[in-house]
Scaffold this motif. Structure first.
Motif, PDB file in Angstrom:
ATOM      1  N   ILE A  87      45.948  38.524  40.354  1.00  0.00           N
ATOM      2  CA  ILE A  87      44.784  38.211  39.510  1.00  0.00           C
ATOM      3  C   ILE A  87      44.586  36.700  40.627  1.00  0.00           C
ATOM      4  O   ILE A  87      44.536  35.820  40.820  1.00  0.00           O
ATOM      5  CB  ILE A  87      45.487  37.443  38.191  1.00  0.00           C
ATOM      6  CG1 ILE A  87      45.160  38.390  38.037  1.00  0.00           C
ATOM      7  CG2 ILE A  87      43.847  37.009  37.398  1.00  0.00           C
ATOM      8  CD1 ILE A  87      46.153  38.119  35.961  1.00  0.00           C
ATOM      9  N   SER A  88      43.006  36.433  41.196  1.00  0.00           N
ATOM     10  CA  SER A  88      42.821  35.448  42.006  1.00  0.00           C
ATOM     11  C   SER A  88      40.923  35.100  41.514  1.00  0.00           C
ATOM     12  O   SER A  88      40.063  36.203  40.860  1.00  0.00           O
ATOM     13  CB  SER A  88      43.006  36.002  42.996  1.00  0.00           C
ATOM     14  OG  SER A  88      44.050  36.600  44.012  1.00  0.00           O
ATOM     15  N   CYS A  89      40.831  33.514  41.789  1.00  0.00           N
ATOM     16  CA  CYS A  89      39.991  33.452  41.381  1.00  0.00           C
ATOM     17  C   CYS A  89      39.027  33.447  42.613  1.00  0.00           C
ATOM     18  O   CYS A  89      37.460  33.378  42.794  1.00  0.00           O
ATOM     19  CB  CYS A  89      39.629  31.881  40.786  1.00  0.00           C
ATOM     20  SG  CYS A  89      39.710  30.832  42.548  1.00  0.00           S
ATOM     21  N   GLY A  90      38.947  33.850  43.583  1.00  0.00           N
ATOM     22  CA  GLY A  90      38.503  33.877  44.671  1.00  0.00           C
ATOM     23  C   GLY A  90      37.304  32.681  45.313  1.00  0.00           C
ATOM     24  O   GLY A  90      37.193  32.866  46.917  1.00  0.00           O
ATOM     25  N   GLY A  91      38.058  31.373  44.344  1.00  0.00           N
ATOM     26  CA  GLY A  91      37.166  30.642  44.671  1.00  0.00           C
ATOM     27  C   GLY A  91      37.961  29.124  45.538  1.00  0.00           C
ATOM     28  O   GLY A  91      37.423  28.773  45.958  1.00  0.00           O
TER      29      GLY A  91
END
Ligand SMILES: NC(=O)c1ccc[n+]([C@@H]2O[C@H](COP(=O)([O-])OP(=O)(O)OC[C@H]3O[C@@H](n4cnc5c(N)ncnc54)[C@H](O)[C@@H]3O)[C@@H](O)[C@H]2O)c1
Ligand SMILES: [Zn+2]
Ligand SMILES: [Zn+2]
Lengths: 389, 206
Positions: A87-91
């Protein structure tokens, strides 16, 4: 909804639990159409990864249809997606570097203390994978809440089977990253320990990256056959002295790169593994490092060691001398899934990669406990289990 | 502000606590001149009657934005989950109702005693507060365009001394732990617009 929940070592049950709902703005709810059991799930099932709680929903390899979206999601109802296990926020700093499994913002703040104590830093959240990585409910269920649904899920075109793309969620990118971490140059000799799904995809990826020779090591004849089918030479470690064989099969040089696709639950009666098994059973945080030790001994001078196999704690009798003296390079990590999904989807669509050869069993979710038992105890024939919720 | 001067800034502001005691307990080992590490990382963690805690975090946002969030009570209560309520009174003091150990509540009344917009603020507990504490928050540009380093330091008298401190810790109401979690939640809120939770339903959310 129905979901597979953890109740203790070798005790998993399908139960009725409340449906998930949108909690954060970037969430989406996915109705799951296919979900798989992973070798990593076996570490939880065997009770060797800490931080599991009774009632936790398992599963981190899943795909399905979007049924609900939060205001910050970019998905639309009805779309078909595969969901990465990380699970990764991308930012954040790490996501921007493509180190998605190191995301700073997906592991809940109150859950990070334990992993900081265990590992020095907290890693990203992972679906269904213990409270060290967030305690997120997993995807061996009818529905899942997917945070940061604008970043992770990859859209799948209609008309392509679930089974062709399901493994984009984990093991296909994991095998790919394992081979990438081995920094294969054309013609290289690569040895891969473990012919489970991860090892087999590592073999396939190493071939695509131009390896001249891939040697796969395991003890299950059928799994070794699958590796042979992908073009590998094979070693059955119950028949052969692995280190000697690897030297002889590589002209006395040793493999240029070695891949440990086994991890912390190595099989076999090697003396070090027997000792480790006892220590692991008494729960003093000792992983079974047999394969890693072998890989470090086998790799050629100045070669590369790639470790996709999962380790959770400490390893005794680690051949640090071999690592240092030979000037070996080590790369590892939970897979940065989002880094690879697009490219690998294209390769699947172009027919470069086939993922379905792995699947030996398809079961309804209700039979997931049987699936776990057999995937653990009948590994020769049970090579990959896909569950249908 | 260098790390070394941050270390010094804490004790100077301690209301009533002897500055000298801080230096003595902190740096009195013969043959070992002060190093560059912040005081809160000292092996000896007590400074007189005070415990000093603090934590730095790098957040990908400009200093001014973070400073503005930190000085807005409505924003604060979004990422400070142990804060039941916070409001600014007509006399400029802030009244915080903070969750204490064993479902208790503690009232903290504070006043901002110094600010440099976008850089620094210092606060101190005032009369009517159930806890003696003061704190400083520094906002500095992070290197290599990584945003802002937010460093929050609090010096406090633990409830009922050492034992109270351990009890508080056992019940997860330790300011150090709270501070660590709060900074992480602020980072999540700023960088992603939300605070990560594993809750599958809204009512389960902590
Ligand atoms: N890095 C990641 O992100 C990531 C992702 C998925 C899986 N994994 C890990 O990869 C590993 C493999 O996963 P899998 O799904 O293929 O598991 P699996 O259990 O199906 O396969 C493991 C294989 O290793 C073989 N093996 C055991 N001991 C051996 C030894 N001494 N020498 C040679 N082979 C041996 C087993 O016979 C089995 O075939 C696990 O540790 C899993 O947790 C890591
Ligand atoms: Zn997996
Ligand atoms: Zn991130």
């Amino acid at each position: 909804m129905r979901a597979l929940t953890f109740h203790g070592t070798h005790d998993v049950r399908v139960e009725t639990v409340p449906d998930p709902e949108i909690v954060n703005p970037r969430d989406a709810i996915i109705e799951i159409t296919s979900t798989a059991i992973c070798g990593s799930d076996l570490h939880l099932y065997d009770g060797v990864i800490p931080g599991m709680q009774k009632g936790d929903i398992l599963g981190h390899e899943f795909m399905g249809r979007v049924v609900e979206t939060g205001p910050g999601s970019t998905l639309r109802k009805g779309e078909r997606v595969v969901v990465p296990f990380t699970i990764s926020c991308g930012g954040c700093f790490f996501c921007q570097l493509g180190q998605f499994s190191a995301c700073d913002n997906s592991n809940p703040a109150e859950k990070q203390d334990a992993s900081e104590a265990a590992y020095g830093h907290a890693m990203s959240g992972i679906f269904g994978y213990s409270h060290l990585t967030g305690g997120y409910p997993g995807g061996q269920a009818q529905y899942a809440r997917v945070p940061f649904s604008d970043v992770g899920p990859i859209l799948v075109p209609e008309g392509i089977d679930d089974e062709q793309v399901l493994f984009l969620s984990d093991i296909l990118p994991t095998g790919w990253m394992a081979a990438e971490n081995a920094q294969i140059r054309p013609g290289d000799a690569v040895a891969v320990w473990g012919c489970g799904p991860v090892g087999l995809f590592a073999v396939q990826s190493a071939m695509l990256m131009g390896a001249g020779q891939v040697i796969a090591i395991d003890h299950h004849p059928h799994r070794l056959d699958l590796a042979r089918g992908l073009g590998a030479e094979v070693i059955d470690y119950t028949q052969t002295h692995v280190l000697e064989a690897l030297m002889e099969m590589t002209g006395g040089i040793g493999p240029d790169a070695v891949i440990d696709a086994v991890g912390m639950e190595s099989h076999g009666l090697a003396p070090d593994n027997v000792m480790d098994t006892i220590k692991q059973k008494v729960g003093i945080g000792a992983d079974r490092g047999h394969v890693l030790r072998m890989a470090l001994m086998a790799v050629r001078k100045g070669g590369r060691v790639s470790i996709p196999g999962v380790y959770g704690g400490m390893v005794d009798k680690f051949p640090i001398g071999a690592l240092m003296q030979k000037g070996v390079e080590v790369r590892t990590g939970q897979t940065h899934v989002q880094r690879y999904t697009r490219d690998l989807l294209n390769r699947i669509m172009e027919g470069q990669i086939d993922t379905t050869f792995l699947i030996s069993h398809r079961l309804p979710l209700e039979q997931a406990p049987d699936g776990y038992r057999n995937f653990r105890d009948n590994q020769n024939d049970w090579t990959k289990v896909v569950l249908k919720p | 502000m260098t790390r070394a001067s941050t270390r010094i800034a804490v004790p100077i502001a301690l209301a009533g606590a002897a500055v000298a005691v801080y230096f003595l307990t902190q740096q009195s080992r013969p043959g070992h001149p002060p190093d560059s590490a912040p005081g809160r990382t000292a092996r000896q963690g007590w400074f007189g009657d005070y415990k000093v805690a603090g934590r730095s975090i790098t957040i990908a946002a400009p200093r001014q934005e973070l400073f503005a969030r930190w000085t807005n009570p409505a924003e604060l209560s979004r990422f400070m989950q142990n804060v039941r309520s916070v409001g600014e009174g007509p006399d400029g003091t802030w009244r915080w109702i903070v969750a204490g150990p064993l479902a208790s509540e503690v009232t903290l009344v504070t006043r901002i005693v110094e600010t440099r917009k976008g850089e620094f603020l210092a606060w101190r507990s005032v009369e009517g507060s159930e806890i003696e504490a003061e704190g400083k928050v520094f906002f500095r540009d992070a290197p290599a365009g990584r945003g802002t380093v937010v460093e929050a330091i609090i010096a406090y008298q633990p409830p009922a001394g050492t034992i109270g401190h351990w009890i508080a810790k056992a019940f997860r109401a330790d300011p150090r732990m709270q501070g660590r979690h709060e900074l992480k939640r602020l980072k999540m809120l700023v960088e992603t617009g939300e605070i990560a939770t594993a809750a599958n339903r809204r009512e389960e959310r902590a």
